[in-house]
Write a protein that holds these residues in place. Structure first.
Motif: not given
Lengths: 326, 338
Positions: A6-7, A10, A13-14, A17, A306-307, A310, A314, A326, B167, B171, B174, B176, B210
């Motif tokens: 799942r992560r 994501l 997807l990020t 984006a 950074v993504l 992150n 996680d 969960r 999400f 976004l 991240v 920066p 967050r």
């Protein structure tokens, strides 16, 4: 495993984006970055149609089809082709970035890890001896230091240790006469030049880690299982480290992961003051010279790192604290 | 963080010294005694009489004031606010008046000397407080509002919407902050103060959201929330009336944090020459000082004074936060008459 998948979904997807955002920002801006860029490039010589097409794919054509540009842009990103820098013409953007990256990664990276480890240890000590000078000195000192504007601390350090005392070099990553190689002499020279920027980053970031750890630790110390451990007659150090600190460190790990991801972006203000040839300084130069291709590439790289950091945090968090799965 | 037993009226060890937000209102007016002691059940949000709200606010201030660190912070903050409000009367000259000698050292006429353009440094420092406080207040406030609404809903609600918000927040997280700010500022040359505030809010709200979300998640499984759910209260009511009052200190804390970040961001942008260079702010003062080689000419006051002001203001905010932490978390309270 489902959690990881799942992560991962994501993350993809990020990433998409962020890449898209990087595409949209220059196109949303008033005026036309493209025209400005081509005008700037024309000063270096005639602009070939191929170069013009590349710029248009990156920064947008007024009135052109967004979809075609987007497809071109995605293709360029996937092949890491960010075009030619205007400031450092005719160097490739990717080459410039590759040249700046090691300086930042080593200097800022090591300092970030050091600051986290030191700050966490001090924070644990401060919370354990709450109310004594072991607590008040680092908390007040740390919050005062972290409230300093980065660039100001840097300027003060340059002024006092660089110009007035003359102990350390005030700019650059190595002496003008040296050429980068792997000899001990060069490494020493590089370390000598990294001392002041590293000290600045350490000083300004330490306070945040101390305060974060101290507050998390104080909360944990009030939990029943800590009282129980103390009532069982366990040694103070065992209770502090194995019972309280182990749990209190969890929230700080998120911050640490983000900080590690941020390392790639460098420490822009500090690198600017010390003229340290890292990613931050490169970005500063790109921005002041309106070097859009370089700017876009750097921003994309910083965002992606950074993504990914992150995402890794996680995953790690899911392993350390099963409640979040969960 | 705040366990029910800590805040419930019965288990208050330090009765006299201001249990600020929750229990004063809880003791007299609870109509239905809830089986599990519910902190924040009747709070300042429920008090309709403005006098009552003021009273509670007064107690909150008293709690913050009772912390020596926070007291020092409030005093420094107060001095800067006065400085900003009274700037036209306090400043000896107009900050843009460049009719004086250049690079003068401190003298009776110019206490801190003059800049490379011949402006009075002291007047610039005094006027500079206006920009910093304005940016801190407006940008900090806006990002806190966004962080509260998104953070609390995100922490409480579950389902597919959660992933969408997750999400979005990721976004924004991240991206920066400083690089994004710099890039937008580079495209929007001379966007002025509103541009700076907008950029600071866009890059600043996600972190607060967050933090507030994780606290909401942990409060969500507490008994008083479960009780509220079973009694059929709507989600917005549970989020903003049951959970939110328990996070007052966190929200106030995240405001001061966001305001500090905003002040530092503004000064950083101005220092790089990307802010509004026409206005006099502490950051732009340092930018001009560095441009005119103030370090080499020995005019270190030019760098020192505005930077010290930024550092003091940011420290003051951080110090106030120590007291704010104690508002709804007695464990972090100091000097609570025991």
């Amino acid at each position: 495993m489902r959690y990881v998948l799942r992560r991962l979904g994501l993350l993809v997807l990020t990433l998409w984006a962020a890449v898209t955002l990087n595409f949209v920002i220059p196109r949303l801006m008033p005026g036309s970055p493209t025209d400005a860029a081509i005008a700037k490039l024309a000063q270096n010589g005639p602009v070939t149609p191929a170069v013009q097409a590349a710029i248009e794919a990156q920064l947008g054509v007024p009135g052109g089809s967004w979809w075609n540009q987007y497809v071109d842009y995605l293709g360029n990103v996937l092949t890491l082709d960010f075009g030619v820098s205007y400031t450092f013409f005719p160097q490739q953007v990717s080459g410039l970035v590759a040249g700046a990256l090691p300086w930042t990664l080593i200097m800022v990276g090591l300092v970030t890890v050091l600051a986290f480890v030191l700050g966490t240890l001090i924070g644990v000590g401060a919370a354990w001896r709450r109310g004594t000078w072991v607590d008040s000195l680092p908390t007040v000192g740390g919050s005062f230091l972290s409230a300093f504007p980065y660039f100001w601390t840097a300027l003060l350090i340059v002024f006092f240790l660089g110009y007035v005392a003359g102990w350390f070099p005030t700019s650059g990553a190595y002496s003008a006469t040296a050429t980068p190689n792997l000899s001990w002499q060069f490494l020493g020279d590089a370390l000598y030049h990294a001392a002041l920027p590293a000290a600045t980053i350490l000083l300004t970031s330490l306070g945040g880690w101390i305060l974060g750890m101290r507050n998390a630790m104080i909360n944990t110390l009030g939990e029943d299982y800590v009282t129980f451990a103390e009532a069982n007659g366990l040694r103070g150090r065992t209770v502090a480290v194995r019972y309280a600190a182990r749990n209190a460190i969890l929230p700080n790990l998120t911050g640490f992961g983000m900080a590690l991801g941020g390392v790639v972006g460098g420490s822009l203000l500090v690198e600017q003051v010390f003229a340290y040839p890292g990613v931050g300084y490169l970005l500063y130069n790109a921005v002041t010279n309106q070097d859009f291709p370089l700017m876009q590439a750097l921003f994309l790289m910083i965002t992606v790192s950074v993504l990914v950091a992150n995402f890794l945090v996680d995953i790690l968090y899911g392993i350390l604290d099963p409640r979040t799965r969960r | 963080m705040t366990r029910p037993s800590e805040n419930s009226p019965g288990a208050a060890p330090d009765t006299g010294t201001a249990l600020a937000t929750t229990s004063p209102a809880a003791t007299p007016s609870t109509t239905t005694p809830p089986a599990p002691p519910a902190p924040g059940r009747r709070t300042w949000l429920d008090t309709t009489a403005p006098g009552r709200a003021l009273q509670v606010l007064g107690r909150a201030v008293a709690t913050v004031w009772s912390n020596p660190k926070a007291r020092a912070g409030l005093v420094i903050l107060g001095v800067f606010v006065l400085m900003a409000l009274l700037a036209p009367w306090l400043a000896p000259y107009d900050p843009h008046d460049d009719s004086f000698g250049r690079n003068e050292p401190g003298s009776a006429a110019h206490w801190l000397g003059t800049t490379g353009n011949g402006e009075d440094v002291l007047s610039q420092v005094i006027y500079g407080s206006r920009i910093s406080l304005l940016v801190g207040l407006v940008a900090g406030g806006l990002s806190t509002v966004v962080a509260v609404v998104i953070g609390l809903s995100w922490g409480y609600l579950r389902g597919w919407g959660n992933d969408v918000v997750n999400f979005l927040v990721n976004l924004f997280l991240v991206m920066p902050g400083l690089p994004l700010m710099i890039i937008i500022a580079a495209y929007l040359q001379n966007g002025g103060l509103p541009m700076i505030i907008l950029v600071v809010v866009i890059t600043g709200w996600a972190w607060g959201a967050r933090v507030l979300r994780s606290q909401t998640q942990s409060l969500r499984s507490r008994d008083f929330v479960t009780a509220a759910m079973f009694s059929g209260e709507s989600a917005p009511r549970i989020i903003f009336r049951e959970i939110l009052p328990n996070m007052t200190s966190m929200i106030a804390g995240s405001f001061f944090g966001a305001a500090t970040a905003a002040i530092l961001s503004e000064s950083g942008l101005s220092f790089l020459g990307l802010g509004d260079m026409a206005t006099v702010s502490w950051g732009s003062m340092i930018f001009w000082a560095q441009n005119s080689m103030a370090i080499l000419t020995g005019q270190w006051v030019l760098l020192f004074a505005p930077g010290l002001c930024i550092a003091l203001l940011a420290t003051a905010m951080t110090l106030v936060n120590f007291g704010v932490d104690g508002l709804s978390n007695p464990r972090l309270r100091e000097g609570s008459g025991r």
